[in-house]
Design an enzyme around this catalytic site. Structure first.
Site: not given
Length: 746
Positions: A66, A277, A94-95, A90, A157
């Protein structure tokens, strides 16, 4: 605080996991930014592999895939190596056990700042999902003001998460897709990133409304072959004409995106055959002069459709999008849109704020265009300081993210951009807050008009002010801009609160005189302690709650001085305390016996007629003076006008009645409007679907149209949101049904 510089990074061997993808990442960085140092990217990848080791995604793949895919998206945006390294890291804070301090020590403060801005705030406990969502978005926008790379990583993300959404449960899919359509796709639009926005919208649309997506996909595919053949012929003819006129340009064509088609169908209530369109041509030239030359050539070949010409070169959109648009009539009655722009305009339209990604040595953006794009973010951050309610913040954000603008002028010729259907009041607040507050009238094109008049492109507006004039609550019912709405709410909130505090104090004093209790014997600390018992911050909050009618003066006095109350006075119910789970059943009108209010004695509760919420919908209660508690659906337009009165809000929820527990579900009247073809047997087929869905039909009205269409309005009995959704989906499957909408008013 002194800046911590990252240590010198050595080139180490990259572990043999997804080597081809990582090599692709490095190749993309070298191609787009040859002067960037790739060592920080290698180091971040190794760090990522080490700390995410053993973690798996919902698909069963190693989790590190990821962040690597996110980094690839950022590299395609031509972002710098610092941003790409932050993209790889990133999720680390957090993880994994990694801390922000670890990121600072390893990669420096700049990378750590970006990672911290992207990181969610899951460690904080919130009352509900809306509060959590609002705080996540609020934090992201605050970080974005100082470094826009935060939001670019967040968008990358979200894009990869949407690409792999099929591995989650249906409920999670719908929730994430809805959030993507509400916040992330509009955010990409506001930053001018048309390509990313388009992919996010189409991916989310498939999960938010699967049936409509399938129907549109089938309809578009049925027309694709004929459309592509037609556009190929148009491209060949136009290319030949451009060569004859010595204009260097390239011609592209496309078939409109599914979500864009869906929006147009819902807005116009027409069939796909009337989407002008659906077929589109794009001409990309080398200069602005050539854009207008191509414009003239196109109109010499095909007849333009009146009212469909837009010049976004002379008047760029707020996100700096520039292009000429025209819709023309081709052979066989085919209508198609043509967009004409330069290479620079095209890059800005596709990539937006990432199109001119250049950083100084110190890391601050230098592009004036980027600064202009971020001006609205800084404005929003300023407004949000006045907002205490997460739902108010999200509501404001959603309005401001996707504006449809109208260009107006001051008498001196200055351009003032207001939202579509904007009013002279929106115009006034755009100029200055005090101009808005003191506005008493307006002249549009030299004529006096009401303040609720809708402005049109080219209107010349003159605002008339009067010293001492103040905003009216009625203004909230017709202003369109976030700025105007927030400034009015803030003013009303301050002044309504002052009035409520005064009324609350007088009510308490009157009740105290009735029982001969001198309030002077109580200290400020006594009122502060009592306010805390009611989960309120200050004694002023307590007085405001009495003034708004949320608590009675007798109830508060009984709590303040129980020993001094009349001996035969029955004690009132205990106030709400933090974490209290006391819930009292309330009896009222139809459908209200399944509603409960926390911590209150037999309050009259009723479903608001403006939105008629049904079981399963998110609801919010407002204390109405003399009438009890009005329960609204959270998305009710009137709720938006009440948000500033936080003291009147009260927690409500759905509960199961004794009849429902015995297997007899309660039903709620719901009004549905079916937009369909006007043909024999249509009504019979529709009523059969409703009957097969175990729903009773209370009333039905038909309204034939002028173009072979019809509107059929039903009032049916639905058990809950899930039951209603299944009924709507069943109706949409019928051949000839164009759309099904729910009207909140009965």
């Amino acid at each position: 605080m002194a800046s911590v510089q990252p240590p010198a990074l050595s080139v180490e061997r990259v572990p043999d996991l997804f080597p081809e993808k990582f090599r692709q990442l490095l190749d993309t960085v070298r191609r787009n930014r040859p002067s960037d140092d790739a060592n920080i990217i290698r180091q971040a990848w190794q760090f990522c592999l080490e700390h995410h080791n053993g973690q798996l995604r919902a698909s069963g793949e190693p989790y590190v895939l990821h962040p690597l895919e996110v980094a690839l998206v950022l590299a395609d945006m031509k972002l710098d190596s610092t941003a790409i390294a932050a993209g790889l890291l990133h999720d680390a804070v957090e993880d994994t056990p990694v801390t922000t301090e670890d990121i600072v020590a390893k990669f420096g403060e700049q990378v750590a700042h970006i990672v911290d801005g992207v990181t969610k705030i899951d460690k904080i406990q919130f009352a509900n999902r809306e509060d959590r969502q609002a705080e996540n978005v609020r934090k992201m926008l605050l970080a974005m003001v100082s470094d826009v790379r935060v939001v670019l990583i967040k968008l990358a993300d979200r894009l990869h998460n949407m690409r792999t959404l099929e591995h989650l449960s249906p409920d999670r899919q719908r929730s994430i897709a809805r959030e993507t359509l509400d916040i992330y796709a509009p955010l990409a639009h506001r930053l001018g990133m048309g390509k990313l926005r388009g992919e996010l919208e189409d991916l989310a649309f498939r999960y938010v409304d699967t049936i409509t997506w399938d129907q549109l996909h089938e309809a578009v595919e049925a027309r694709r072959s004929e459309g592509e053949q037609f556009l190929s012929g148009v491209e060949a003819l136009l290319s030949e004409k451009l060569r004859e006129n010595n204009i260097k340009a390239r011609v592209e064509w496309r078939i409109k995106r599914l979500y864009s088609i869906h929006q147009k169908l819902v807005k116009s209530q027409t069939s796909i055959d009337q989407v002008y369109d659906l077929l589109a041509l794009r001409v990309i030239t080398t200069s602005v002069q050539d854009c207008y030359a191509v414009f003239g050539i196109i109109h010499s070949i095909w007849r333009p459709v009146p009212g469909r010409i837009k010049d976004f070169i002379a008047m760029p959109r707020p996100n700096l999008y520039q292009s000429l648009h025209t819709t023309v009539m081709g052979e066989g009655g085919h209508q198609f849109e043509v967009q004409i722009r330069t290479e620079e305009m095209h890059r800005i339209a596709e990539e937006g704020i990432a199109a001119h990604w250049k950083y100084k040595q110190g890391g601050s953006p230098v592009s004036a265009r980027d600064e202009q794009r971020l001006a609205w973010v800084r404005q929003l951050v300023e407004w949000q300081r006045d907002m205490t309610d997460p739902n108010e913040f999200l509501s404001t954000l959603k309005i401001d993210l996707f504006p449809e603008e109208v260009y107006t002028f001051t008498p001196k010729g200055k351009v003032v951009v207001v939202p579509r259907d904007g009013t002279p009041l929106d115009f006034a607040y755009t100029i200055h807050t005090e101009v808005g507050h003191t506005c008493v009238g307006a002249r549009v094109n030299g004529r006096m008009v009401p303040l609720r008049t809708k402005l049109r492109n080219g209107d010349i507006v003159e605002v008339i002010t009067q010293n001492g004039h103040t905003p009216s609550r009625d203004w909230l019912t017709f202003v369109k801009s976030s700025r105007a709405r927030n400034k009015i709410r803030h003013w009303l909130n301050e002044h309504q609160r002052e009035r409520a505090i005064d009324i609350g104090r007088k009510l308490l004093e009157r009740e105290a005189r009735k029982y001969k209790i001198p309030l002077s014997q109580f200290e400020e600390s006594d009122f502060a302690r009592l306010a805390a018992d009611y989960s309120l911050a200050t004694p002023s909050d307590l007085m405001a709650s009495i003034g708004f009618g949320k608590y009675s003066a007798r109830q508060v006095l009984n709590r303040l001085a129980p020993a001094l109350m009349h001996p035969q006075q029955e004690p009132e119910a205990a106030p709400i305390t933090p974490g209290a789970d006391a819930v009292r059943r309330v009896a009222a009108s139809s459908g209200s016996d399944s509603l409960v209010v926390e911590g209150q004695n037999e309050l009259l509760v009723y479903r608001a007629k403006c939105c008629n919420p049904i079981r399963g919908e998110e609801i919010i209660g407002y204390v109405t003076r003399g009438k009890g508690v009005a329960v609204h659906a959270r998305n009710c337009p009137n709720v938006q006008n009440l948000l500033y009165e936080a003291d009147r809000r009260i927690a409500v929820e759905w509960a199961r009645t004794a009849e429902e527990k015995a297997g007899h579900p309660q039903t709620y009247p719901v009004k549905l409007t079916v937009h369909c073809d006007d043909r024999a047997g249509m009504l019979k087929e529709i009523t059969a679907v409703i009957s097969d869905g175990n729903a009773n039909i209370r009333t039905v009205e038909t309204h034939p149209g002028d173009a072979g269409d019809a509107q059929i309005e039903f009032v049916i009995d639905a058990e809950d949101v899930r039951h209603l959704t299944l009924l709507i989906q069943g109706l949409r499957r019928l051949p000839g049904v164009r759309d099904v909408t729910r009207s909140q008013k009965l």
